[in-house]
Scaffold this motif. Structure first.
Motif, PDB file in Angstrom:
ATOM      1  N   LEU A  38      30.138  14.842 -13.356  1.00  0.00           N
ATOM      2  CA  LEU A  38      30.681  13.565 -13.792  1.00  0.00           C
ATOM      3  C   LEU A  38      30.124  13.633 -15.818  1.00  0.00           C
ATOM      4  O   LEU A  38      28.985  13.992 -15.454  1.00  0.00           O
ATOM      5  N   HIS A  39      31.081  12.114 -16.518  1.00  0.00           N
ATOM      6  CA  HIS A  39      30.092  11.906 -18.006  1.00  0.00           C
ATOM      7  C   HIS A  39      29.598  10.754 -17.809  1.00  0.00           C
ATOM      8  O   HIS A  39      30.663   9.966 -17.232  1.00  0.00           O
ATOM      9  N   LEU A  40      28.769  10.201 -18.388  1.00  0.00           N
ATOM     10  CA  LEU A  40      27.571   9.172 -18.245  1.00  0.00           C
ATOM     11  C   LEU A  40      27.384   8.789 -19.813  1.00  0.00           C
ATOM     12  O   LEU A  40      27.156   9.259 -20.544  1.00  0.00           O
ATOM     13  N   ARG A  71      32.758   7.956  -5.326  1.00  0.00           N
ATOM     14  CA  ARG A  71      33.960   7.660  -4.497  1.00  0.00           C
ATOM     15  C   ARG A  71      35.181   7.600  -5.560  1.00  0.00           C
ATOM     16  O   ARG A  71      36.408   7.965  -5.762  1.00  0.00           O
ATOM     17  N   TRP A  72      35.259   7.083  -6.883  1.00  0.00           N
ATOM     18  CA  TRP A  72      35.458   6.460  -7.935  1.00  0.00           C
ATOM     19  C   TRP A  72      36.102   8.427  -8.467  1.00  0.00           C
ATOM     20  O   TRP A  72      37.388   8.060  -8.888  1.00  0.00           O
ATOM     21  N   PHE A  73      35.158   8.665  -8.779  1.00  0.00           N
ATOM     22  CA  PHE A  73      35.158  10.426  -9.697  1.00  0.00           C
ATOM     23  C   PHE A  73      36.430  11.104  -8.695  1.00  0.00           C
ATOM     24  O   PHE A  73      37.303  11.578  -8.632  1.00  0.00           O
ATOM     25  N   GLY A  97      34.286   9.424 -15.113  1.00  0.00           N
ATOM     26  CA  GLY A  97      32.384   9.136 -15.409  1.00  0.00           C
ATOM     27  C   GLY A  97      32.696   7.870 -15.264  1.00  0.00           C
ATOM     28  O   GLY A  97      34.115   6.719 -15.649  1.00  0.00           O
ATOM     29  N   PHE A  98      31.852   7.475 -16.454  1.00  0.00           N
ATOM     30  CA  PHE A  98      31.393   5.563 -17.083  1.00  0.00           C
ATOM     31  C   PHE A  98      30.734   5.074 -18.106  1.00  0.00           C
ATOM     32  O   PHE A  98      30.055   6.724 -18.361  1.00  0.00           O
ATOM     33  N   ASN A  99      31.583   4.291 -18.544  1.00  0.00           N
ATOM     34  CA  ASN A  99      30.467   3.482 -19.764  1.00  0.00           C
ATOM     35  C   ASN A  99      30.328   2.540 -19.449  1.00  0.00           C
ATOM     36  O   ASN A  99      30.513   1.775 -18.900  1.00  0.00           O
ATOM     37  N   VAL A 100      28.768   3.147 -18.765  1.00  0.00           N
ATOM     38  CA  VAL A 100      27.568   2.359 -18.340  1.00  0.00           C
ATOM     39  C   VAL A 100      27.509   0.933 -18.971  1.00  0.00           C
ATOM     40  O   VAL A 100      26.847   1.209 -19.994  1.00  0.00           O
ATOM     41  N   ILE A 106      24.918   2.444  -5.382  1.00  0.00           N
ATOM     42  CA  ILE A 106      25.753   2.721  -6.245  1.00  0.00           C
ATOM     43  C   ILE A 106      26.379   3.613  -6.865  1.00  0.00           C
ATOM     44  O   ILE A 106      27.264   4.393  -7.553  1.00  0.00           O
ATOM     45  N   ALA A 107      25.558   4.875  -6.138  1.00  0.00           N
ATOM     46  CA  ALA A 107      25.965   6.838  -6.165  1.00  0.00           C
ATOM     47  C   ALA A 107      27.230   6.430  -5.961  1.00  0.00           C
ATOM     48  O   ALA A 107      27.655   7.809  -6.030  1.00  0.00           O
ATOM     49  N   ASP A 108      27.248   5.929  -4.724  1.00  0.00           N
ATOM     50  CA  ASP A 108      28.112   6.060  -3.503  1.00  0.00           C
ATOM     51  C   ASP A 108      29.606   6.243  -3.784  1.00  0.00           C
ATOM     52  O   ASP A 108      30.820   6.305  -3.793  1.00  0.00           O
ATOM     53  N   ASP A 109      29.967   4.574  -4.740  1.00  0.00           N
ATOM     54  CA  ASP A 109      30.595   4.212  -5.455  1.00  0.00           C
ATOM     55  C   ASP A 109      31.262   4.315  -6.921  1.00  0.00           C
ATOM     56  O   ASP A 109      32.312   5.174  -6.324  1.00  0.00           O
TER      57      ASP A 109
END
Lengths: 310, 414
Positions: B5-7, B342-344, B351-354, B336-339
Motif C-alpha cells: 500500500l501507499h499511504l 478489500r479495495w486494494f 493506496g489511500f490519501n488518508v 478499517i483494515a478489512d476495507d
C-alpha cells in the motif's frame, strides 16, 4: 533607536550550499546579527529565498529573516501569502525585500491599464497591496469558540478591493496577521524607486554605499510630507566587503560610523565562500545581540504598527 | 515482495469534518500554527507513511466563520517540515490557474532539492470566483478552459524541470499529483499525473476509474504503472465498534448547522434556502455533472449518493458531515483494515490519501493502531527502503533507464 542593526546577505544555492548556509546562519545568530537577508538570483543558481528561510528557520528558531523577491513572476496575492506564512511560522521574525521588476503571467493577462509599465509605479502599487493584504485578517478575528460554534469573527476580516493600474485584487488573505502585526517591508534604494513611495510604504530602506552621505537627509525630507516620523523607518547602509580579507572595522567603529551618518545599521555584503563569511563574522566581534524573543520589527528598533492589533 | 500500500496523510487543517475543530479535547486554533503540521509530519514519518499532503487554494475559506480553512502557504510549510524530517514525502497543492509557471517550476524544484528529492506537486485548477478575484478576474475561467490551461501549464513546468542542470534533486524532478475526477480531469490524469488523488464512494466505480486512468496513459505514450491511484479516505477510528460509532455521532453533533448547508450549496452550485430537511432535494435542481460549474468531482460524488439512495436533505447533510465528499469509513482498526485491504486487492486503489476525522487525535489513532494492523497483514512497509518519494512510489526517474517491464499486479489485470 538605541542599537545598530546588522543584516547579513546570503545567496544560498550553487556557491553556498545549505550546510554552509546553516553554519553561517548559526554563527551569525551567535554574533548577534539582527537578520539574514536571503538574496534572490537566477533559478538553477540561487534557491528560492522563502523556501530556504522556512527550511533554516525551523533549525535556528531565534534568528530573523528577510527574503528577497522581485515583482517579476510573482502575483501579489501569492507572494503576500507566502511571506505572511513565513512570518507566522517564525513568530514574527520575517520580512520581505521587494525588488522592482516586471509583472507575472497571471496578472499581466488581465492588467487593468495596458500602458502601465514603470517599475517604480508598479513597486508602489505592489507594496500597497502587500501591506493591505497583510492586515486584512487581523489576528483577533480568530476566535475558535467551540461552544458557540463560531470559528472566526468574519466582521473583522475585510477585503481590500484593490483596483489599480497594474493589479486588481479583492482579498482578504486567508491567514491572520502575525506576532509583529505584519512582515517587515524592505525597500532597496539600488532599485529605481520613488523615495516618497518608499518613505510612505517601507519599514526599512537600504541605501548603497555611494548614497550613504546624503541618505539620512534625503529620507528626512521625504518623510515629513507623508506624515511619518523618522523612527518609523530604519535606514541601513549597504556595505560591500567582497574581496576584503578581513573586516575593515570593528563593531565599535561601525557603530560610530552609523551615528555620524544618522544610520540605524548596516547590511553587510560579501560575495565569498563559507570561510570568508565566517571570518568576517568573527572579525566584527561581539555585537549587541537582540533579545532572543524579539520580532524582526522590534530587533530593528521599529515602533509597533499603529492600528494593527496583534 | 508482494504489492504494498501507499499511504499519505492529508493534513486538512483541524480534520476533514466541518465540526472537527469542536471535537472534545481538540485545540480549536492549532491548525493556524505551523507546529501542528510539523508534529503530524513527524508522526507520519515515524509511521513510515509515503508522504504528507497539503490541500490549498489562494483564497480565504468562504465559511471560515464556521470552520478553519487552509491558511498557510504549502511550499513554506513543506520547506519547514523538510528541515525537521529526513524521509517523509512532501506533497503540496499549487494552482495551475493562478501561478506563473516559471516561478512555480523554480520554487517547487528548489523545495525538492532542499528536501533531498521528497516533493510532489498536486496540480489543481482552483474552482470558484472568489479565488479568481484575487488575480484580477471577475469570474473563474470556464471548466474546460481551466483544464486546457492545466495541461499546458503542467507540460511547461515539467519541461523547465527537465531542462534544469543545477540544484537537481535525487529524484530528478518532483512527482506530479493530480486530483480531478471530471472527464477533463481524468484526461489530464492520464496525460501527466503520476499520483492520482481521486474521490470515490463505491468500489466498483473506483476500480473502473483506476482502470480508465491506467489504460488512458497509453494514448500519451506512458505505461499503466506510471500512475499510482490513491482515493481519499476519511477515517473514524475507535477501539471498539461502539466507540467508533459514538465518535462519528459526536462529529455530527458538533457540526455547525449553518456550515453544513452552505457547504453543500457551494458544492452543488445552487442555494438550499427554503428546502426542508425531511424531503429529498428536488430532482429538477440537479444538472448533469459535466454541466456543473465548480468542482465537478464533488458534484459527481454528491449526485451519485442522491441517485443511489435518494436521501432527505437532512440525511444527506449528515452523511457528508461537512466533509469534502470523500468516502468515510467508521470502525475498529481491524474493520478499517478489512476495507482498505478489500479495495486494494480488488484493484480499486494503490493506496489511500488518508483524511483523519480530527487532527491530530484521529491521525494518532491511525498511526498507532491501524498502521500496525496493516503491517501484520503484510500490506504496509515496516521501514523506509527508498530515499526519494519517486522511488518509494515505484515511479520512473526521468532520464534514468526504465526497469525491465514487470507484469502488473494480479489485482490490476483482473
Amino acid at each position: 533607536m538605541t542599537t545598530t542593526s546588522i543584516v547579513l546577505d546570503l545567496a544560498v544555492g550553487s556557491r553556498l550550499d545549505l550546510a554552509d548556509a546553516y553554519e553561517i546562519a548559526t554563527a551569525a545568530r551567535d554574533a548577534g546579527v539582527t537578520a539574514i537577508r536571503l538574496l534572490d538570483g537566477a533559478a538553477d543558481e540561487v534557491l528560492d529565498p522563502t523556501a530556504v528561510a522556512a527550511y533554516l528557520a525551523g533549525r535556528i528558531p531565534e534568528l530573523r529573516w528577510i527574503v528577497e523577491a522581485p515583482t517579476t513572476h510573482n502575483a501579489p496575492y501569492n507572494l503576500a501569502r507566502r511571506v505572511l506564512s513565513l512570518d507566522r511560522a517564525t513568530a514574527g521574525r520575517s520580512g520581505l525585500a521587494l525588488r522592482t521588476g516586471g509583472g507575472d503571467e497571471v496578472s499581466d493577462a488581465v492588467i487593468p491599464d495596458r500602458e502601465a509599465t514603470a517599475p517604480e509605479r508598479r513597486w508602489a502599487e505592489y507594496a500597497r497591496v502587500l501591506t493591505g493584504l497583510w492586515e486584512s485578517f487581523p489576528a483577533p478575528a480568530l476566535l475558535g469558540d467551540q461552544a458557540a460554534g463560531v470559528f472566526a469573527d468574519t466582521d473583522l476580516i475585510k477585503p481590500i478591493g484593490h483596483e489599480g493600474s497594474f493589479y486588481r485584487i479583492a482579498g482578504p488573505l486567508d491567514g491572520p496577521s502575525s506576532a509583529q502585526g505584519r512582515p517587515v517591508l524592505v525597500a532597496d534604494a539600488r532599485d529605481e524607486l520613488d523615495w516618497a513611495d518608499a518613505a510612505t510604504l517601507a519599514d526599512v530602506l537600504v541605501v548603497p554605499g555611494e548614497q550613504l552621505q546624503v541618505a539620512a537627509a534625503r529620507l528626512a525630507a521625504v518623510l515629513e510630507p507623508v506624515g511619518r516620523r523618522r523612527e518609523e523607518v530604519a535606514l541601513l547602509g549597504r556595505v560591500d566587503l567582497t574581496g576584503s580579507a578581513f573586516a575593515p572595522w570593528t563593531a565599535d567603529e561601525l557603530a560610530d560610523w552609523a551615528t555620524s551618518h544618522a544610520l540605524d545599521g548596516f547590511e553587510l555584503v560579501i560575495d565569498g565562500n563559507r570561510q570568508e563569511i565566517l571570518a568576517l563574522l568573527r572579525a566584527l566581534g561581539p555585537w549587541t545581540r537582540p533579545a532572543p524573543e524579539a520580532t524582526l520589527r522590534t530587533a530593528l528598533g521599529l515602533p509597533a504598527l499603529v492600528g494593527v492589533p496583534v | 515482495m508482494s504489492r504494498q500500500l501507499h499511504l499519505n496523510v492529508n493534513i486538512l487543517n483541524a480534520g476533514v469534518f466541518g465540526g472537527s475543530w469542536r471535537f472534545p479535547g481538540t485545540d480549536p486554533l492549532a491548525s493556524y500554527t505551523v507546529e501542528h503540521y510539523i508534529a503530524i509530519a513527524k508522526k507520519a514519518e515515524a509511521a513510515k507513511l509515503d508522504a504528507v499532503f497539503l490541500a490549498d487554494g489562494p483564497v480565504i475559506e468562504p465559511l471560515v466563520r464556521h470552520r478553519p480553512g487552509n491558511n498557510l502557504e504549502p511550499t513554506t510549510v513543506l520547506a519547514r517540515i523538510a528541515g525537521q524530517t529526513e524521509r517523509i514525502g512532501l506533497i503540496g497543492t499549487l494552482s495551475s490557474s493562478y501561478n506563473d509557471p516559471v516561478e512555480l517550476a523554480r520554487r517547487v524544484a528548489d523545495l525538492d532539492y532542499l528536501s533531498g528529492g521528497r516533493v510532489g506537486w498536486n496540480v489543481v485548477t482552483t474552482a470558484g470566483a472568489a479565488a479568481a478575484r484575487n488575480f484580477g478576474r471577475a469570474e473563474e475561467p470556464e471548466h474546460a478552459l481551466r483544464y486546457q490551461r492545466a495541461a499546458r501549464f503542467t507540460r511547461e513546468v515539467t519541461v523547465l524541470w527537465d531542462e534544469r542542470r543545477n540544484l537537481v534533486s535525487a529524484q530528478g524532478r518532483p512527482v506530479v499529483v493530480q486530483a480531478g475526477g471530471s472527464s477533463d480531469g481524468r484526461r489530464l490524469a492520464s496525460q501527466v499525473g503520476e499520483v492520482i488523488f481521486s474521490a470515490d464512494q463505491d468500489l466498483e466505480h473506483a476500480r473502473a476509474f483506476r482502470a480508465e486512468i491506467r489504460s488512458g496513459t497509453r494514448e500519451f505514450g506512458r505505461r499503466p504503472e506510471d500512475v499510482v491511484v490513491l482515493p481519499g479516505l476519511s477515517t473514524v477510528l475507535g477501539s471498539t465498534e461502539e466507540e467508533a460509532r459514538r465518535r462519528r455521532e459526536i462529529l455530527d453533533e458538533v457540526l455547525p448547522d449553518a456550515y453544513a448547508r452552505r457547504r453543500l450549496a457551494g458544492q452543488l452550485g445552487f442555494s438550499l434556502d427554503g428546502l426542508p430537511d425531511d424531503e429529498p432535494i428536488p430532482r429538477e435542481l440537479l444538472v448533469e455533472p459535466d454541466a456543473a460549474g465548480g468542482s465537478q468531482t464533488f458534484y459527481r460524488v454528491v449526485k451519485a449518493i442522491i441517485d443511489r439512495e435518494n436521501p432527505t436533505l437532512g440525511q444527506l447533510l449528515r452523511k457528508l458531515s461537512g466533509g469534502g465528499g470523500h468516502r468515510i469509513v467508521v470502525g475498529t482498526p481491524e474493520q478499517i483494515a478489512d476495507d482498505i485491504q478489500r479495495w486494494f486487492e480488488a484493484g480499486a486503489a494503490d493506496g489511500f490519501n488518508v483524511m483523519p476525522d480530527v487532527l491530530p487525535s484521529g491521525f494518532d489513532d491511525f498511526a498507532d493502531h491501524l498502521v500496525p494492523e496493516l503491517r501484520r497483514r503484510g500490506l504496509f512497509r515496516r521501514e523506509y527502503e527508498e530515499i526519494t518519494l519517486r522511488d518509494r512510489l515505484g515511479l520512473d526517474v526521468p532520464g534514468r533507464p526504465r526497469a525491465p517491464y514487470l507484469a502488473a499486479a494480479p489485482a490490476a489485470s483482473r
